[in-house]
Scaffold this active site. Structure first.
Site, PDB file in Angstrom:
ATOM      1  N   HIS A   1      16.532  18.953 -69.911  1.00 18.19           N
ATOM      2  CA  HIS A   1      17.302  19.862 -69.068  1.00 18.19           C
ATOM      3  C   HIS A   1      18.434  19.100 -68.409  1.00 18.19           C
ATOM      4  O   HIS A   1      18.385  17.874 -68.267  1.00 18.19           O
ATOM      5  CB  HIS A   1      16.406  20.527 -68.013  1.00 18.19           C
ATOM      6  CG  HIS A   1      15.967  19.606 -66.912  1.00 18.19           C
ATOM      7  ND1 HIS A   1      16.720  19.393 -65.774  1.00 18.19           N
ATOM      8  CD2 HIS A   1      14.864  18.833 -66.780  1.00 18.19           C
ATOM      9  CE1 HIS A   1      16.097  18.530 -64.996  1.00 18.19           C
ATOM     10  NE2 HIS A   1      14.963  18.182 -65.585  1.00 18.19           N
ATOM     11  N   CYS A   2      19.472  19.850 -68.007  1.00 17.73           N
ATOM     12  CA  CYS A   2      20.583  19.261 -67.271  1.00 17.73           C
ATOM     13  C   CYS A   2      20.614  19.916 -65.890  1.00 17.73           C
ATOM     14  O   CYS A   2      19.593  20.347 -65.371  1.00 17.73           O
ATOM     15  CB  CYS A   2      21.901  19.433 -68.015  1.00 17.73           C
ATOM     16  SG  CYS A   2      22.308  21.145 -68.375  1.00 17.73           S
ATOM     17  N   ALA A   3      21.800  20.035 -65.303  1.00 20.72           N
ATOM     18  CA  ALA A   3      21.900  20.562 -63.946  1.00 20.72           C
ATOM     19  C   ALA A   3      21.568  22.040 -63.869  1.00 20.72           C
ATOM     20  O   ALA A   3      21.076  22.520 -62.840  1.00 20.72           O
ATOM     21  CB  ALA A   3      23.299  20.321 -63.393  1.00 20.72           C
TER      22      ALA A   3
ATOM     23  N   ARG B   1      20.674  24.009 -67.144  1.00 22.46           N
ATOM     24  CA  ARG B   1      20.181  24.586 -68.402  1.00 22.46           C
ATOM     25  C   ARG B   1      19.000  23.835 -68.982  1.00 22.46           C
ATOM     26  O   ARG B   1      18.904  22.614 -68.888  1.00 22.46           O
ATOM     27  CB  ARG B   1      21.319  24.583 -69.440  1.00 22.46           C
ATOM     28  CG  ARG B   1      22.413  25.572 -69.145  1.00 22.46           C
ATOM     29  CD  ARG B   1      23.541  25.425 -70.135  1.00 22.46           C
ATOM     30  NE  ARG B   1      24.344  24.259 -69.835  1.00 22.46           N
ATOM     31  CZ  ARG B   1      25.343  23.832 -70.612  1.00 22.46           C
ATOM     32  NH1 ARG B   1      25.629  24.469 -71.717  1.00 22.46           N
ATOM     33  NH2 ARG B   1      26.037  22.775 -70.266  1.00 22.46           N
TER      34      ARG B   1
END
Length: 704
Positions: free
Chosen positions: A24-26, A28
């Site tokens: 995961h990112c910030a 998504r």
């Protein structure tokens, strides 16, 4: 998001067996799937808490969550079916080697897989440090504000010495940008499949004070003529080594990581597995440290300087053109991840020029994006669309306070195509204000900032001149917001499909579906009232039997005998909240539903519980007989018409058996809804209380 929603996400992407890996990112969840064709994108987007879904080539799939992505990720990883981790989730029945062999046999999926991989590499090298960059930008803004208020001297001007207390505050942001190459090296190496700490260590050599000390007493010269790339050439092992200042640089660690990934793969192929832990990192460092110091690092500095010089040349040639191009380009660059390298150029501009000229025009794009989100929020409040209201509120807060556009972009804008053209007008407005203002004020570089910041409300003081920047971003925000409010944001649908969906039963209508998703139907002559007794009925029929003039008040006739009540009396939140559109409800005393005007039957449910009519004057009417009566499966209903039938005022649509419905325990109250109510100025009840079929029910006034 509850754990059942986490389970729904896993199921919608093809189940745990289809998940090769999950990160995961910030904002998504980022799935690497075994087979991208197994994903049900519609099902994913319907899950509560999901803001959007983005399929990508190479069997990649992204699920946009927003700020709570870490929690959702943890919930997914905690599911029993994900035991062993997402990377193993693709493979209860397959080993990693099996998966790789199958993927090699299948070949690349689509022609753009390599491009997606490049964008993923760039994005994932920056996204994990988004929080640190955002925090540092707020420290910078605070220092800029203190300087503007003359609390401290110009904190970043050459030769200025700050009081130790303020100097310490200054260090709170400098730490992030000075050591940015190390952070990027770690993330990029991890993304490429190498040991991230090895990548960190390789880049750390070039950051050592002792490395820079090798050039003590050696004059720096422009690298290949670029003033932004100053290097000192020293002899090491009889070879020329260019030594540069690598603080805040991002292209050198990106290039280093890309090569390191290839070296790692090659070493693992030739070194036996039982000694790889010792010799792969050692040999990788032995190869990469000299290669990076002699070649890759200087090339990265040169690439960054070249891109920065190209953009500076465009801005110097015409700040007016530059101020328009940047905000119009960013809406298309951000979804592709192309904005991350531009961020690197901003940092390089600040390091070499002492200021950056890109962030000012970029602010026009960001605030146009946030303005469009604000417009959606206004409409969601007006339509009582709770789900969209929550989505837009979170996205707007992330934008205005943090300068982060992804929740708006992926959660709303890319899902509704009507938004982008309106948002681009806002971008153009902001760009024109900056361009014209720069010409009038004689600003050779347009709006500038002396620090890297995220363009939000909190960072406005960091821009110069602040007045021009404030007017530009306000203009971009307001124009985008107003255009979205005026035009709406829902994607147009064929009228027949929309009405058919609406008549499928209130319980099946998602609370996020608002009435303006059903467009007005072109053409139309009369909205006929039914023939009946008395002056009121005659008046309704006379008004509806001729074309409705612009601005004229027409009346929709009652399809039932009964008592008229307001919609909030309906025991169903979709109808009671006005989600489907304006109208009234009728507590029936009779047993027959009649056509309220002349037109066409768009949707006649075989169960008899609901009818969609496309009247000749353009009004789209939904008549829903009772609540949850779809569960009777047609029992107690005698349907008189079918899809496509022409009806006139008073044509019987269905006769229902009150006793059957009441015995089953379902309310008989019948909503009468104008689905495309937003195409009219007013849709108001004529009166509440007793009514007979054919009598005036709703006043409808056509928009001027």
């Amino acid at each position: 998001m509850a754990s059942n929603s986490a389970s729904e996400i896993v199921d919608a992407v093809g189940g745990p067996g289809n998940i090769a890996s999950l990160t995961h990112c910030a904002t998504r969840l980022r799935f690497q799937l075994n087979d991208g064709d197994k994903v049900d994108k519609t099902a994913v987007e319907a899950i509560p808490g999901v803001l959007g879904a983005v399929p990508q080539a190479g069997d990649r799939f992204q699920v946009v969550i927003g700020g709570g992505v870490q929690t959702v990720y943890n919930e997914i990883m905690a599911l029993p079916v994900m035991a062993g981790g997402a990377s193993a989730g693709g493979g209860a029945d397959e080993s990693i080697a099996d998966i790789k062999a199958r993927e090699r046999a299948k070949g690349p999926r689509g022609t753009n897989a390599w491009l997606d991989s490049l964008f993923e590499f760039l994005s994932d090298s920056f996204r994990p440090i988004l929080g640190a960059l955002l925090g540092a930008s707020l420290f910078i803004t605070f220092m800029a504000l203190m300087a503007t208020l003359h609390v401290i001297p110009a904190w970043n001007a050459p030769g200025v010495t700050l009081d130790p207390s303020w100097a310490f505050v200054n260090l709170m942001w400098q730490c992030v940008f000075v050591f940015l190459p190390l952070m990027v090296a770690y993330n990029a190496s991890q993304k490429i499949g190498a040991d991230p700490w090895v990548g960190f260590s390789i880049m750390a050599v070039l950051m050592l004070p002792s490395f820079s000390g090798l050039a003590t007493g050696v004059e720096k010269t422009p690298l290949f003529g670029f003033q932004q790339a100053q290097v000192a050439i020293v002899q090491v092992w009889g070879l020329p080594m260019p030594i540069a200042d690598y603080s805040s640089q991002v292209f050198p660690p990106l290039l280093m990581a890309a090569v390191l990934g290839l070296v790692y793969k090659g070493l693992k192929k030739v070194i036996p597995e039982n000694i790889q832990l010792i010799f792969v990192p050692f040999l990788a460092m032995l190869i990469m440290i000299p290669l990076t110091a002699f070649l890759i690092g200087p090339i990265g500095v040169y690439v960054g300087a070249g891109l920065a010089s190209a953009l500076a040349a465009i801005n110097s040639f015409s700040p007016f053109i530059f101020a328009i191009v940047i905000p119009l380009a960013y809406p298309f660059m951000v979804p592709l991840g192309l904005h991350w390298p531009i961020n690197a150029i901003m940092l390089l501009n600040i390091q070499t020029l002492g200021y950056d000229f890109i962030q000012g025009p970029m602010g026009a794009w960001n605030f146009a994006c946030f303005g469009a989100t604000a417009g959606v929020l206004v409409l969601a409040w007006r339509e009582k669309d709770k789900q969209m209201r929550q989505t837009a509120t979170g996205a707007l807060a992330a934008g205005l306070l943090g300068g982060i556009s992804e929740p708006s972009l992926y959660g709303i804008h890319l899902r509704y195509k009507r938004i982008y053209p309106r948002m681009l007008v806002g971008c153009l407005t902001g760009g024109l204000i900056i361009g014209i203002g720069s010409l009038v004020l004689g600003l050779p570089h347009g709006i500038t900032t002396q620090a890297f910041v995220f363009t939000s409300l909190l960072t406005i003081p960091a821009f110069n001149p602040i007045g021009l920047y404030l007017v530009a971003v306000a203009g971009a925000f307001v124009v985008a917001m107003v255009l979205v409010i005026i035009s709406g944001y829902k994607n147009p649908e064929p009228a027949g499909a929309a009405v058919a969906a609406a008549t499928a039963g209130a319980a099946s209508v998602a609370p996020g579906v608002a009435r303006d998703s059903i467009p007005a139907v072109a053409g139309g002559a009369e909205l006929a009232g039914v023939a009946g007794e008395g002056a009121a009925t005659a008046t309704a029929t006379a008004l509806a039997d001729r074309p409705a003039a612009v601005g004229e008040l027409i009346q929709l006739a009652s399809p039932l005998d009964g008592t008229v009540v307001t919609l909030d009396q309906v025991p169903d939140p979709v109808f009671a909240g006005g989600v489907m559109g304006p109208g009234v409800a009728i507590e029936p005393t009779g047993d027959t539903v009649y056509a309220p005007g002349a037109g066409t039957v768009v949707a006649a449910q075989p169960t008899g519980h609901a009818f969609g009519l496309q009247l000749d004057n353009g009004a789209e009417v939904l008549i829903h007989v009772g609540i949850d009566t779809v569960n009777l499966k047609g029992e107690g209903f005698d349907v008189k018409v079918k899809n496509g039938d022409r009806v006139e005022t008073g044509t019987p649509l269905v006769t229902f058996d009150r006793a059957v419905i009441e015995k089953a325990g379902y309310p008989l109250i019948t909503p009468v809804i104008v689905l495309n109510g937003d195409t009219f100025d007013t849709v108001d009840p004529v009166a509440l209380g007793p009514v007979t079929h054919g009598s005036p029910l709703l006043d409808v006034q056509k928009k001027a």
